[in-house]
Scaffold this motif. Structure first.
Motif, short mmCIF file in Angstrom:
data_model
loop_
_atom_site.label_atom_id
_atom_site.label_comp_id
_atom_site.label_asym_id
_atom_site.label_seq_id
_atom_site.Cartn_x
_atom_site.Cartn_y
_atom_site.Cartn_z
N MET A 1 0.84 -1.21 0.00
CA MET A 1 0.00 0.00 0.00
C MET A 1 0.87 1.26 0.00
O MET A 1 0.63 2.21 -0.73
N LEU A 2 1.94 1.24 0.82
CA LEU A 2 2.80 2.40 0.90
C LEU A 2 3.49 2.66 -0.42
O LEU A 2 3.54 3.79 -0.91
N LEU A 3 4.03 1.59 -1.02
CA LEU A 3 4.73 1.74 -2.29
C LEU A 3 3.75 2.19 -3.37
O LEU A 3 4.06 3.08 -4.18
N ARG A 4 2.57 1.58 -3.40
CA ARG A 4 1.58 1.97 -4.41
C ARG A 4 1.24 3.45 -4.29
O ARG A 4 1.19 4.17 -5.30
N PRO A 83 8.60 12.91 -0.35
CA PRO A 83 7.92 11.71 0.20
C PRO A 83 6.45 11.93 0.46
O PRO A 83 6.01 13.01 0.84
N TRP A 84 5.68 10.87 0.23
CA TRP A 84 4.25 10.86 0.59
C TRP A 84 3.79 9.42 0.63
O TRP A 84 3.97 8.68 -0.34
N TYR A 85 3.24 9.00 1.75
CA TYR A 85 2.79 7.62 1.86
C TYR A 85 1.78 7.52 3.00
O TYR A 85 1.64 8.44 3.82
N ASP A 86 1.08 6.42 3.03
CA ASP A 86 0.05 6.18 4.03
C ASP A 86 0.69 6.19 5.42
O ASP A 86 1.65 5.46 5.67
N GLY A 87 0.17 7.01 6.31
CA GLY A 87 0.70 7.12 7.66
C GLY A 87 1.69 8.25 7.84
O GLY A 87 2.11 8.54 8.97
N TYR A 88 2.07 8.91 6.75
CA TYR A 88 3.09 9.96 6.82
C TYR A 88 2.59 11.16 7.63
O TYR A 88 3.35 11.77 8.38
N LEU A 346 -4.25 10.11 2.62
CA LEU A 346 -3.74 8.85 3.17
C LEU A 346 -3.34 9.04 4.63
O LEU A 346 -2.50 9.87 4.96
N GLY A 347 -3.96 8.29 5.51
CA GLY A 347 -3.60 8.35 6.93
C GLY A 347 -4.10 9.58 7.65
O GLY A 347 -3.81 9.76 8.84
N LEU A 348 -4.86 10.44 6.97
CA LEU A 348 -5.33 11.67 7.62
C LEU A 348 -6.26 11.38 8.78
O LEU A 348 -6.15 11.99 9.85
#
Length: 527
Positions: A1-4, A83-88, A346-348
Motif C-alpha cells: 500500500m505504501l509503495l503503491r 515523500p508521501w505515503y500512508d501514515g506519513y 492517506l492516513g489523515l
C-alpha cells in the motif's frame, strides 16, 4: 500500500510538471463576472468546506515540510522526490511537531475567539500569542518580544519597531479569518486586521489579508482565476504586494502552459528582500510578497487540480511548507474535504484526533469549532441559518488602507562582525538606517545549548553619542528579541554606533553577528 501510494503520487507529480500543449480549462463554477448576491448551501456542504480548509493546510504543510527553505532562489528540479505515503501525516504530527506552526499559530487565535467571543479585543489575542510556549521566528518573535515589553498592537508590528514587518508571518496564520467568514472577504479582513498588526504591517499584513480573502471567496466560487483576482481587490493597487501578485496573474496569461517561466519572471523582478536581516543580500527570502506569489503560482497553474497545485506551490521553493499549506487550504475549501483526492488524505483520519502541540485542539475539534464560528459570523453579517440551510450574504471585495514599509530605505551593505560583546563595541557606517543582528544565549551546558534562561542582557545603544535605547535581550529562546537593535530614518551620512553591555554574565554570551546598513538610494543608483 505504501509503495503503491508513493508511485501514484510520483506519477501524478510528473504529470503535474512541465509545459502542456494546451492550458486546462478553468474549474467550473461561478462565472468570472461574479457570484450571486446570496449563496445558499446546506450545513453539511459548509462543514465539508471548512474541513477541507483545515485539512488542506495540514496536507500542504506535511508535504512541503522536508523542503522548507532548502531551495532558496531556485526552483526544485522535477527529479527531486518528495515523500508521501500512508501514515506519513500521523508520523510527522507526532515526530515533527514544530512543523505545524501554520496550524497552532492559527489555533491560538481560534481559541481566543472560542473562549472570549468573536468580539474579543486584540489584547486577548496578543497576550495569548506572546505567552504561548511555542518557539517563534522573524516578525512573530519580534512582535512577541514587543508585546512582552509593554508595546501594544499595531505598534508591535510596525516596521519602525519590527524589522521583519514584511515577512510571511501573518500570511501563514491568517487562514482562520477566511474560514470564519465564508463568502465575506471584507469581514475576513476585519477579523484579521488587528491580529495581523500584532506582528506585521505593510506587505506583511497584506499577505494575510489576501490569503484570508481567497479563503472566504473559495466558499462561493469554484473558479481559481476568480478567487485569485477578486481576492487581490482587497489590496491597494499602489502597494508593492498588489503589483507583485498582479504581475503573476499577467505572466500566467502570457505563459499559460509554463509555470517555470512565470517563476523566472517572479525571481527576476521580486526576489529582493529589504527588511529581514536573514534575507537581505542572501538567496533566502521570507518576504510575504514572493511567497504569496508562489501560492498564486500553484493555484493558477493548478487550475483546481489538487496534485498540480501542491506540486507547483512546493517546487517553487523558499517557504515551501507554508505556501502549499495555504494553497492546499484554499483549494480544500473550494473542493470540500470529501473531494480532496484520496491519495492526499492517506492516513489523515488517523491523525485527526491528535492535538496540535501547544494546544488542546485536534483537527476534529477545530472542524466543529470552525463551523460554530462560521455560523455566528454568517448570522452577524446579513446571512441566515434556517434549519439545514445556510444563506450567505456575499461581499464584493474592497481595498484596505495603504501601508508601505521601508519607503526610501535600500539595503547597501551587510558586514559580518561575529564577536562576543563583553564590554563595549563601536563601529561606523554611512547611511540612513541600520539593523544589528545578534542575540543573548545561555552558554553550553552538558554538551548542548539550553534554550531557556532567566538572564536578560541589558545593552545601551548610542548613535552619534545620543542614547537610542537600553536594549533588553532575554537569553530565553522563546522570549528573545531576534535582532539586537535597529534604527531607521536617520539623517543621511556617516554615523557612529556604540554598544555597552551593562550586566555581563558568565553563564551567557551576547553575540554580535551582522550589521546591515540602509541608504536612501539603491546600490545601482550610485553608478
Amino acid at each position: 500500500m505504501l509503495l503503491r501510494s508513493f508511485l501514484v503520487i510520483s506519477l501524478l507529480s510528473l504529470l503535474a510538471l512541465g509545459p502542456k500543449p494546451k492550458p486546462k480549462a478553468p474549474a467550473t463554477g461561478a462565472p468570472a463576472a461574479g457570484v450571486p448576491a446570496t449563496v445558499t448551501m446546506t450545513k453539511a456542504v459548509l462543514q465539508d468546506k471548512i474541513k477541507g480548509g483545515w485539512a488542506g493546510q495540514v496536507i500542504g504543510c506535511t508535504f512541503g515540510g522536508p523542503t522548507e527553505f532548502k531551495f532558496n532562489g531556485t526552483m526544485m528540479n522535477d527529479y527531486q522526490p518528495i515523500p508521501w505515503y500512508d501514515g506519513y501525516i500521523k508520523k510527522t504530527m507526532i515526530e515533527n511537531v514544530g512543523l505545524y506552526d501554520d496550524l497552532y499559530m492559527d489555533l491560538t487565535f481560534v481559541d481566543v475567539f472560542e473562549k472570549k467571543g468573536i468580539d474579543a479585543p486584540v489584547s486577548e489575542h496578543a497576550n495569548a500569542f506572546a505567552k504561548a510556549g511555542y518557539m517563534l521566528w522573524h516578525a512573530n518573535q519580534v512582535g512577541r518580544n514587543n508585546i512582552l515589553n509593554g508595546m501594544k498592537a499595531p505598534e508591535s508590528g510596525h516596521w519602525l519597531n519590527n524589522p521583519h514587518a514584511d515577512d510571511i508571518d501573518f500570511q501563514i496564520e491568517a487562514d482562520f479569518s477566511g474560514l470564519m467568514a465564508p463568502g465575506m472577504p471584507n469581514t475576513a479582513v476585519q477579523l484579521g486586521d488587528s491580529i495581523g498588526h500584532i506582528m506585521n504591517s505593510g506587505d506583511g499584513w497584506y499577505g494575510g489579508v489576501y490569503v484570508g480573502a481567497m479563503y472566504a471567496l473559495a466558499f462561493v466560487s469554484n473558479d481559481v482565476n476568480y478567487v485569485v483576482r477578486e481576492g487581490l481587490k482587497t489590496i491597494p493597487a499602489q502597494s508593492t504586494f498588489h503589483q507583485c501578485i498582479a504581475d503573476v496573474i499577467k505572466w500566467h496569461g502570457q505563459y499559460p502552459n509554463d509555470w517555470k517561466r512565470t517563476w523566472l519572471e517572479i525571481q527576476r523582478k521580486w526576489a529582493d528582500d529589504v527588511g529581514c536581516s536573514d534575507g537581505v543580500f542572501a538567496p533566502y527570502n521570507i518576504d510575504a510578497k514572493i511567497n504569496s506569489a508562489y501560492i498564486v503560482l500553484g493555484l493558477l497553474y493548478g487550475q483546481g487540480d489538487y496534485t498540480k497545485t501542491m506540486q507547483i506551490s512546493t517546487r517553487a521553493g523558499q517557504d515551501s511548507d507554508c505556501n502549499p499549506s495555504s494553497a492546499g487550504g484554499i483549494l480544500g475549501v473550494m473542493l470540500g474535504y470529501d473531494k480532496i483526492p484520496a491519495d492526499w488524505k492517506l492516513g489523515l483520519k488517523e491523525a485527526e484526533d491528535i492535538d496540535f502541540k501547544y494546544t488542546t485542539m485536534s483537527l476534529n475539534d477545530v472542524y466543529g469549532i470552525g463551523m460554530k464560528h462560521a455560523l455566528q459570523v454568517i448570522g452577524r453579517n446579513g446571512g441566515q441559518v434556517t434549519g439545514d440551510k445556510v444563506t450567505i450574504a456575499v461581499q464584493t471585495p474592497k481595498p484596505v488602507r495603504l501601508e508601505q514599509n521601508f519607503t526610501g530605505h535600500y539595503p547597501t551593505e551587510k558586514s559580518g562582525i561575529n564577536k562576543d560583546l563583553t564590554d563595549e563595541y563601536t563601529t561606523r557606517f554611512d547611511g540612513i538606517g541600520f539593523v544589528l543582528s545578534g542575540d543573548a544565549k545561555p552558554n553550553k551546558q552538558t554538551g548542548q545549548y539550553e534554550y531557556e534562561s532567566d538572564y536578560t542582557a541589558q545593552v545601551e545603544v548610542y548613535v552619534d553619542d545620543t542614547k537610542l535605547e537600553t536594549a533588553r535581550l532575554p537569553a530565553s529562546f522563546t522570549r528573545r528579541r531576534y535582532d539586537l537593535t535597529w534604527k531607521y530614518q536617520l539623517a543621511p551620512g556617516p554615523h557612529t554606533l556604540r554598544l555597552k553591555l551593562l550586566n555581563p554574565n558568565k553563564n551567557a554570551t551576547v553575540r554580535l553577528r551582522n550589521l546591515i546598513v540602509f541608504g536612501n538610494k539603491p546600490i545601482l543608483a550610485r553608478y
